[in-house]
Each structure stands twice: as C-alpha cells, then as structure tokens.
Design a protein around this motif. Structure first.
Motif, PDB file in Angstrom:
ATOM      1  N   GLU A  36       0.911  -1.249   0.061  1.00 15.78           N
ATOM      2  CA  GLU A  36      -0.037  -0.067   0.164  1.00 15.78           C
ATOM      3  C   GLU A  36       0.760   1.388  -0.052  1.00 15.78           C
ATOM      4  O   GLU A  36       1.675   1.474   0.629  1.00 15.78           O
ATOM      5  CB  GLU A  36      -0.967   0.066   1.273  1.00 15.78           C
ATOM      6  CG  GLU A  36      -1.967   1.300   1.011  1.00 15.78           C
ATOM      7  CD  GLU A  36      -2.819   1.197   2.191  1.00 15.78           C
ATOM      8  OE1 GLU A  36      -3.858   2.233   2.522  1.00 15.78           O
ATOM      9  OE2 GLU A  36      -3.043   0.006   3.140  1.00 15.78           O
ATOM     10  N   THR A  38      -0.470   4.519   0.084  1.00 16.99           N
ATOM     11  CA  THR A  38      -1.383   5.739   0.494  1.00 16.99           C
ATOM     12  C   THR A  38      -0.753   6.652   1.076  1.00 16.99           C
ATOM     13  O   THR A  38      -0.932   7.896   0.777  1.00 16.99           O
ATOM     14  CB  THR A  38      -2.717   5.075   1.142  1.00 16.99           C
ATOM     15  OG1 THR A  38      -3.278   4.113   0.361  1.00 16.99           O
ATOM     16  CG2 THR A  38      -3.796   6.122   1.163  1.00 16.99           C
ATOM     17  N   THR A  39       0.168   6.315   2.116  1.00 17.49           N
ATOM     18  CA  THR A  39       0.646   7.454   3.211  1.00 17.49           C
ATOM     19  C   THR A  39       1.480   8.297   2.299  1.00 17.49           C
ATOM     20  O   THR A  39       1.832   9.265   2.792  1.00 17.49           O
ATOM     21  CB  THR A  39       1.220   6.707   4.215  1.00 17.49           C
ATOM     22  OG1 THR A  39       2.045   5.844   3.823  1.00 17.49           O
ATOM     23  CG2 THR A  39       0.297   5.895   5.065  1.00 17.49           C
ATOM     24  N   THR A  56      -7.054  10.377   2.766  1.00 17.43           N
ATOM     25  CA  THR A  56      -5.992   9.307   3.158  1.00 17.43           C
ATOM     26  C   THR A  56      -6.378   9.215   4.652  1.00 17.43           C
ATOM     27  O   THR A  56      -5.556   8.275   5.199  1.00 17.43           O
ATOM     28  CB  THR A  56      -4.599   9.578   2.866  1.00 17.43           C
ATOM     29  OG1 THR A  56      -4.129  10.774   3.381  1.00 17.43           O
ATOM     30  CG2 THR A  56      -4.374   9.819   1.390  1.00 17.43           C
ATOM     31  N   ARG A  58      -8.806   7.829   6.400  1.00 24.70           N
ATOM     32  CA  ARG A  58      -9.475   6.292   6.369  1.00 24.70           C
ATOM     33  C   ARG A  58     -10.694   6.622   7.296  1.00 24.70           C
ATOM     34  O   ARG A  58     -11.246   5.996   8.073  1.00 24.70           O
ATOM     35  CB  ARG A  58      -8.839   5.247   7.167  1.00 24.70           C
ATOM     36  CG  ARG A  58      -7.362   5.098   6.407  1.00 24.70           C
ATOM     37  CD  ARG A  58      -6.667   3.583   6.702  1.00 24.70           C
ATOM     38  NE  ARG A  58      -5.534   3.203   5.780  1.00 24.70           N
ATOM     39  CZ  ARG A  58      -5.274   2.019   5.739  1.00 24.70           C
ATOM     40  NH1 ARG A  58      -5.852   1.170   6.468  1.00 24.70           N
ATOM     41  NH2 ARG A  58      -4.334   2.043   5.027  1.00 24.70           N
ATOM     42  N   ASP A 138     -12.393   8.303   0.577  1.00 22.90           N
ATOM     43  CA  ASP A 138     -11.236   7.798   0.949  1.00 22.90           C
ATOM     44  C   ASP A 138     -10.623   7.199  -0.419  1.00 22.90           C
ATOM     45  O   ASP A 138     -11.649   6.863  -1.223  1.00 22.90           O
ATOM     46  CB  ASP A 138     -11.075   6.941   1.925  1.00 22.90           C
ATOM     47  CG  ASP A 138     -11.193   7.516   3.271  1.00 22.90           C
ATOM     48  OD1 ASP A 138     -10.468   8.261   3.727  1.00 22.90           O
ATOM     49  OD2 ASP A 138     -12.095   7.109   4.124  1.00 22.90           O
ATOM     50  N   TYR A 140      -7.205   4.510  -1.589  1.00 21.73           N
ATOM     51  CA  TYR A 140      -6.162   3.679  -1.289  1.00 21.73           C
ATOM     52  C   TYR A 140      -5.096   3.311  -2.308  1.00 21.73           C
ATOM     53  O   TYR A 140      -6.046   3.084  -3.573  1.00 21.73           O
ATOM     54  CB  TYR A 140      -6.545   2.510  -0.690  1.00 21.73           C
ATOM     55  CG  TYR A 140      -7.413   2.625   0.657  1.00 21.73           C
ATOM     56  CD1 TYR A 140      -6.855   2.531   1.996  1.00 21.73           C
ATOM     57  CD2 TYR A 140      -8.766   2.968   0.531  1.00 21.73           C
ATOM     58  CE1 TYR A 140      -7.946   2.779   2.988  1.00 21.73           C
ATOM     59  CE2 TYR A 140      -9.601   3.146   1.714  1.00 21.73           C
ATOM     60  CZ  TYR A 140      -8.982   3.163   2.755  1.00 21.73           C
ATOM     61  OH  TYR A 140      -9.771   3.301   4.152  1.00 21.73           O
TER      62      TYR A 140
END
Length: 471
Positions: A36, A38-39, A56, A58, A138, A140
């Motif tokens: 992932e 995403t961050t 982002t 969540r 959101d 991802y």
C-alpha cells in the motif's frame, strides 16, 4: 539402489516441472500482496490545502466533492498499479485517466467501493466527473501485486442468478436470512444476487455497512439497491400508503425477470417484528409469483428481459411447508467457520445497528426457519436445501466483467463458475457437488515412467548375465 535413485531424481524433476506448469497456468497465484502506497501520495483537489489528509485519513466522515469539469489528481513517488476508491456518492458519469488510457464509469458500472486495476503502472492518475454529484471519502493506492483481501473488488450484478435474496433493509439479509448468503455463496459456490427494496441514502454510513457485510459473506456480485426511500411502518396498510404498491410490484417483477433465479428468498409475511415494509415486501412476492411469466404483466420488463417463472420461493418463518436450515456445518473454504458464524461476523459490519438487534437462531426471529411458499418443482422431502428438486438448465456461465479501459480490458475470473451448470446437477451422497475428475500429477507420471524404464533395464541386465554364465 539404481532404481530408487532414478525414482527420486525423476520425482524431484517432475515436481519442479509441475510447479512451473501451475505458475504458467495461474500467474496470479505467484503474485505477492501489493504494497500500500497511500501514505506517500499527494492529492490536488480544487486548491484545497487539506485534500491529501481528507482522502487518506480512513475516515468516511471527511469528504471532498468532485466538481464537474475539474479533476482530483493523485500523485505518488512510487509507481501505482491499482486504486481503491471509497465514494460517499458516485457521480452519474466519471472518468479515471492514467497515462494515455481512460476508463469511463456511469451509473451502471460505478460502485460505491470501486477497485480499479490500472491499465499501466504510473505515478499520476486523475479523476474527473461530468457532474457535481460525486463525493469522495477515501482513496487507497497500491503497487504491483494482488490487492489485499479487505479490498472489495466487486463484479457487475449477475446476468443470471441461482439465488436471489430480497431483503428490505441493509442487515435484514443477515438478521433474518441467517447463513443463506455465506452458505450458498461460499460453500456451494452458487451465484448469489442480493437486491434491496429500500435504500439508505439518508444515512450515508449504512450503504458502507451494507457493502462491508455482503463482502464478508462471500457475495461478490454488486447488489441492486432500489430508489425507494427507507420509511418505518408498523402495518402493511400504512406501508401501502407510504409506497406506490404498483411500483413495488413492478420493481420485484423486473428483478425476477432480469436475474431468472431458481430460488428466491424473502421476508416473513408478518414482517418479523411487525415492520410494515417487510410485510409489503413479502406481500409483493406473493402477488407476483404466478404472474412474472405473463408478458402482459408489466410488459416493459417482459420486453426488456423476457418472462420467467420462479421455481421456488422461500419466505422467512412461513408457516407452511416448513424447512429448518442447518447453518452450523463447518465450511472448508472458510477455514472451518460455519455459515452462521460468518453471518454473525458480517453483521458486526453494521455498526450502527448493534444496539437495536442481535443475530439469533433460536429467538423469535429464528434465522434458520423458512417455508416453501411457492414451487413448480414439487415440495421438499429431505428439507435441508433450498435447491432440493432443482435441475439446473444447461448453460455456460459467463461472469460479468468490470469496465474496460480504452487501452486494455480488465477481467475477473471465477473458477467456480467457468463450467456449465449441468456438471453440477447430480449431487454426491454427501451433499457436495461432484468435482471434475482429478488428473494424474505430472511428477508422479514421470516417476512411474522412470521406474518402469529402470526395472526393464535391470531385467535385461539380469537375463544377459544369466546367459553369459550358461556360455
């Protein structure tokens, strides 16, 4: 010793060859779980300073409206291979732009939880809407590999369903239908389609709970959710004042004709705890059950989908032709969990409803108890399977496909449905569907061939040695 060495060599060689063959036949099996990313992404949206944080965090309570003719741009230092989008409200029409490729979505193929495998790896993607109705919660982002199991990769609704479940509200399919969905979707591998009589658009958290619950049950075809708003009613008479009954009957008729199910599962005619709209839902099914095969009955849907007569209709707690389903049988494909356990776990996804109701097999709602309200294939004798007496039609099942990009089509395969249904007609004695005959493993075949050769060689050598002694 020579024989043993030969067998061991060829066995090892054959096993390796078989492994290579399996990898070639199923490349997805060798893919690692996608990382992932995403961050590490940045989001540009209408000059909003907090756009990256909003999409982002969540938290589905924080949202961004996707304005028409403007874009939300997602950028990452690492190459992106897929994106998972959580909408609060999907636009009527939107696009995902990736490099030179463009994937188009509309009301037919756009999901509230939308997974998209990108047609090419990229560090930049763009979301663009044609209207102002889109609201994002959101996103991802993932790199190369298989998306994690928690990512919902919805298929389009089935063209043909084996079982059609018709709950009134989100969570009714679990509270009152019990283990129906996980048992037939996971254990049996049947095509299970769910269609709701009402929507929860006024409670934006509940559609997310609905999808999370269905996914936990093993349902993979995206549900049908009507345009009827959710109203509470304490009697069917009151419900008939709240809703246009003819429109309800038309909606139910269209569902039957569209999906042509072998089995339909509906509510208690008394509305379980007395809910008038549950009663209306069951009433409607009883009204249309002998009319969906009449082309003069709501001719618009008959012209669009053809006509269909329901082979079997089960209603929850129906007093006639009772059947008590055993939802407590372990399901191997679910790691030994039972259908009831899976349904209970899925109900936990309905966070907003936990204080109001609880799952139960022996309380007054008895989610294992049903009655056969209509049949064209005879009454149940064994009374342990909704599909008793059903003979599947000969057909080759084609799974619905996700949207295609202009450069590359994305496909979803489901081995459980790649064979004609007639191969599933005759159940084995243990109740499980007969499996296709297993082929001899390649390594075993090679090992036996090598052993036979070595044995012949040893026999020839022994005969030659005996002949020399006589000379």
């Amino acid at each position: 010793m020579l024989l043993l060495a030969g067998v061991m060599f060829w066995a090892a060689f054959g096993a390796n060859a078989q492994g290579e063959q399996e990898k070639a036949e199923n490349p997805a099996a060798q893919q690692p779980t996608a990382p992932e990313l995403t961050t590490g992404i940045s989001v540009s949206a209408h000059n909003m300073d907090k756009a990256s944080w909003v999409l982002t965090d969540r938290n589905r309570a924080t949202k961004i409206q996707l304005m028409s003719r403007t874009s939300v741009i997602l950028e990452s230092e690492q190459e992106m291979a897929s994106v998972y989008i959580i909408w609060d409200h999907t636009p009527d029409s939107w696009k995902l732009l990736c490099g030179d490729s463009e994937i188009e979505f509309d009301r037919e193929n756009s999901f509230l939880h939308q997974y998209v495998a990108l047609p090419e790896q990229t560090t930049r993607i763009e979301l663009k809407a044609e209207d102002d109705r889109g609201i994002l919660c959101d996103v991802y982002i993932f790199g190369k590999g298989e998306a994690p199991d928690w990512v919902q990769r919805w298929q389009m609704p089935y063209e043909r369903a084996d079982l059609l479940a018709l709950p009134t509200h989100a969570d009714d399919e679990l509270l009152f239908f019990g283990g129906t969905l996980p048992y037939y979707a996971i254990e049996k591998g049947y095509r299970v389609q769910v269609a709701y009589l009402t929507n929860h658009n006024g409670e934006p958290y509940r559609p997310h709970e609905l999808l999370n619950g269905l996914w936990s049950c093993g349902v993979r075809a995206y549900p049908i959710i009507s345009d009827f708003p959710d109203y509470y009613s304490e009697s069917i008479e009151h419900a008939m004042e709240l809703y246009d009954v003819e429109q309800v009957l038309s909606y139910q008729t269209e569902l039957i004709r569209r999906f042509r199910p072998y089995v339909v599962v509906g509510h208690d005619t008394a509305g379980e705890y007395g809910h008038g709209v549950h009663q209306l839902n069951a009433y409607g099914l009883m009204q249309i059950v002998n009319k969906t095969n009449d082309p003069e009955w709501f001719p618009e849907s008959a012209e669009k989908y053809g006509v269909w007569e329901i082979p079997k209709l089960y209603l929850h707690l129906y007093p006639q032709n009772k059947i008590v389903m055993d939802w407590n049988v372990p399901i191997e494909e679910a790691g030994g969990k039972t259908a009831y356990q899976i349904a209970c776990e899925a109900y936990q996804c309905h966070v907003s409803q936990q204080r109001s109701f609880q799952m139960g097999q022996k309380d007054r709602y008895r989610c294992s108890d049903f009655g056969l309200a209509h049949t064209t294939v005879g009454k149940d004798i064994q009374k342990h399977d909704f599909f008793e007496n059903i003979v599947f039609e000969e057909e080759t099942i084609q799974l619905p496909q996700p949207p295609e990009s202009k450069s590359e089509a994305q496909s979803i395969s489901d081995p459980a449905h790649e064979m004609p249904l007639q191969e599933l007609e005759a159940p084995a004695e243990n109740g499980k569907e007969p499996q296709t005959k297993a082929s001899v493993p390649l390594w075993l075949f090679v090992a036996l061939l090598a052993a036979s050769g070595m044995l012949l060689l040893m026999i020839w050598y022994a005969v030659r040695r005996k002949a020399r002694k006589k000379e």
